[in-house]
Design a protein around this motif. Structure first.
Motif, PDB file in Angstrom:
ATOM      1  N   GLY A 348       0.784  -1.230   0.000  1.00 23.22           N
ATOM      2  CA  GLY A 348       0.000   0.000   0.000  1.00 23.22           C
ATOM      3  C   GLY A 348       0.821   1.287   0.000  1.00 23.22           C
ATOM      4  O   GLY A 348       0.263   2.376   0.141  1.00 23.22           O
ATOM      5  N   TYR A 349       2.125   1.172  -0.158  1.00 19.52           N
ATOM      6  CA  TYR A 349       2.957   2.387  -0.211  1.00 19.52           C
ATOM      7  C   TYR A 349       2.958   2.960  -1.630  1.00 19.52           C
ATOM      8  O   TYR A 349       2.755   2.247  -2.597  1.00 19.52           O
ATOM      9  N   LYS A 350       3.249   4.258  -1.694  1.00 20.71           N
ATOM     10  CA  LYS A 350       3.327   4.912  -2.998  1.00 20.71           C
ATOM     11  C   LYS A 350       4.789   4.911  -3.465  1.00 20.71           C
ATOM     12  O   LYS A 350       5.675   5.300  -2.706  1.00 20.71           O
ATOM     13  N   ALA A 351       5.004   4.474  -4.689  1.00 20.38           N
ATOM     14  CA  ALA A 351       6.364   4.443  -5.232  1.00 20.38           C
ATOM     15  C   ALA A 351       6.334   4.750  -6.716  1.00 20.38           C
ATOM     16  O   ALA A 351       5.451   4.277  -7.434  1.00 20.38           O
ATOM     17  N   ILE A 352       7.291   5.564  -7.152  1.00 20.72           N
ATOM     18  CA  ILE A 352       7.396   5.802  -8.593  1.00 20.72           C
ATOM     19  C   ILE A 352       8.814   5.507  -9.062  1.00 20.72           C
ATOM     20  O   ILE A 352       9.779   5.632  -8.318  1.00 20.72           O
ATOM     21  N   GLY A 353       8.899   5.080 -10.303  1.00 14.88           N
ATOM     22  CA  GLY A 353      10.193   4.745 -10.902  1.00 14.88           C
ATOM     23  C   GLY A 353      10.638   5.860 -11.818  1.00 14.88           C
ATOM     24  O   GLY A 353       9.936   6.215 -12.765  1.00 14.88           O
ATOM     25  N   PHE A 354      11.783   6.448 -11.488  1.00 15.96           N
ATOM     26  CA  PHE A 354      12.264   7.585 -12.271  1.00 15.96           C
ATOM     27  C   PHE A 354      13.774   7.483 -12.428  1.00 15.96           C
ATOM     28  O   PHE A 354      14.510   7.522 -11.447  1.00 15.96           O
ATOM     29  N   SER A 355      14.230   7.327 -13.664  1.00 14.98           N
ATOM     30  CA  SER A 355      15.667   7.388 -13.944  1.00 14.98           C
ATOM     31  C   SER A 355      15.880   8.654 -14.764  1.00 14.98           C
ATOM     32  O   SER A 355      15.330   8.765 -15.855  1.00 14.98           O
ATOM     33  N   PRO A 356      16.639   9.628 -14.231  1.00 15.48           N
ATOM     34  CA  PRO A 356      16.795  10.880 -14.992  1.00 15.48           C
ATOM     35  C   PRO A 356      17.777  10.699 -16.150  1.00 15.48           C
ATOM     36  O   PRO A 356      18.813  11.346 -16.205  1.00 15.48           O
TER      37      PRO A 356
END
Ligand SMILES: [Zn+2]
Length: 398
Positions: A348-356
């Motif tokens: 239930g945690y919020k996570a986003i995947g971001f590789s700059p």
């Protein structure tokens, strides 16, 4: 923008940015499976944490497999925190296929820095820490919320002795995570890709049994015909769902009809798919293929929730406000592969995947994996703003 810290040699020549030096040093630690040098990695990271005045800690998830963490306490430590995730392990490099040694941290004349993990994802671990260094240099030593930076083992080998174990510990609960940044994927053009969910992978083995016999006979109960039916059903569905047909086994010699064929499928299900319905459909295909056609799961991931990407979500809104200010193009997407975010989203945690990483050829798990110095440094600039913005996010109904 905070000026980049530069080091000067005695003859006043600009030498390497400290961030680039640390990046190369990290790449030089061989954390390749099957025998990652996690201990050297841990020592390197602990020293790094002290250099930045962060509290380092370790959580030994299995003998010789430490998860390294660093914590920067917030002004209000009771608020849900910001978690900056990266993994320390890398996949096999097959050195002989590389132009430069994958553990040398070699930089060519164009500023491309080569190394296993340059894109996936040692760059990001360093970018988090160097962004914190830049914030400190600008006298931003404390934020409203606590920030944790974690460096996980074993992500590349299914995380069983990594994140899977870590999320069950008390230490994990104590982190009190509000939002997590994880890896995304490199973009070949100028659009940043942001993952807010991922496909679940199902590995399915279909077994088609029939009568064995001589090739000259016209066998009624033919396993090969059943296999054909299965292939038609699965591959026919390929138009809608991305699938990869791995291999088929069977066949002893040309004039013998084997009694059994097996087909393996690697299916990636979108989180918006109805998983029960999909399995029902698959069972139907097996039934239609004839008697004695069965399937079994080699692996079956559950459906995991996605992280909200609406303007109403304060975390997402804060994150994208930075990209908007920088006039960057970005596209939210469902990650095709797997990342450790799924274990957080499952809970239930919020996570986003971001590789700059933009304007870069995707070389994740490939030979000659590299990252250009300019792209790397620009990523630090972005994280500087992102970390400050997220760590200072005002409390809301969380
Ligand atoms: Zn990765």
């Amino acid at each position: 923008m905070t000026p980049t810290p530069k080091a000067f040699s005695t003859i006043n020549q600009v030498v390497e940015d400290i961030a680039v030096t640390r990046f190369k040093q990290y790449l030089q630690i061989d954390t390749e499976h099957p025998d990652p040098n996690y201990r050297s990695c841990e020592n390197f990271l602990h020293k790094y944490a002290s250099e930045l005045g962060l509290q380092p800690w370790s959580c030994e998830l299995a003998p010789g497999k430490p998860l390294v963490g660093m914590t920067l306490l917030g002004e209000n430590p009771s608020l849900p925190t910001l978690l900056l995730y990266s993994h320390t392990d890398v996949v096999a490099s097959y050195k002989e296929r590389w132009t430069y040694d994958p553990y040398s941290g070699y930089e060519d004349i164009e500023g491309n820095i080569y190394g296993r993990g340059a894109q996936d994802m040692k760059s990001i671990g360093i970018q988090y820490l160097e962004a914190i260094r830049r914030l400190q240099l600008a006298n931003k030593n404390k934020f409203l919320r606590t920030v944790h930076v974690i460096f996980c083992p074993d992500e590349e080998i299914s995380s069983e002795e990594g994140m899977v174990k870590f999320v069950k510990t008390n230490k994990f609960k104590e982190l009190n995570i509000g939002y997590c940044l994880d890896e995304g994927t490199a973009s070949p053009d100028d659009i940043y890709l942001i993952a807010y969910g991922e496909r679940a992978s199902w590995w399915v083995k279909v077994i088609c049994q029939g009568a064995a016999g001589h090739g000259s006979r016209f066998l009624e109960n033919n396993a090969g015909l059943k296999l054909q039916s299965i292939l038609n059903s699965f591959l026919g569905y390929r138009e809608e769902q991305r699938k990869r047909f791995l291999n088929k086994e069977g066949g002893i010699q040309p004039n013998v009809v084997p009694a059994e064929f097996q087909a393996w499928f690697d299916i990636r299900l979108s989180p918006f798919e109805n998983f029960d319905k999909f399995e029902e459909m698959m069972a139907g295909w097996c039934k239609n293929a004839g008697p004695d056609v069965t399937y079994e799961f080699v692996s079956k991931n559950r459906n995991t929730p996605t992280t909200p990407i609406s303007k109403e979500d304060p975390w997402w809104s804060a994150f994208t406000s930075v990209l908007d200010e920088e006039n960057l193009k970005y596209s939210p997407e469902i990650f095709p592969g797997g990342s450790d975010s799924r274990f957080l989203r499952e809970l239930g945690y919020k996570a986003i995947g971001f590789s700059p990483i933009i304007n870069t050829k995707l070389r994740v798990h490939d030979n000659d994996e590299f990252l250009n110095e300019k792209v790397f440094l620009n990523g630090i600039h972005l994280y500087t703003k992102i970390i400050e913005r997220l760590a200072n996010l005002q409390p809301f109904n969380e």
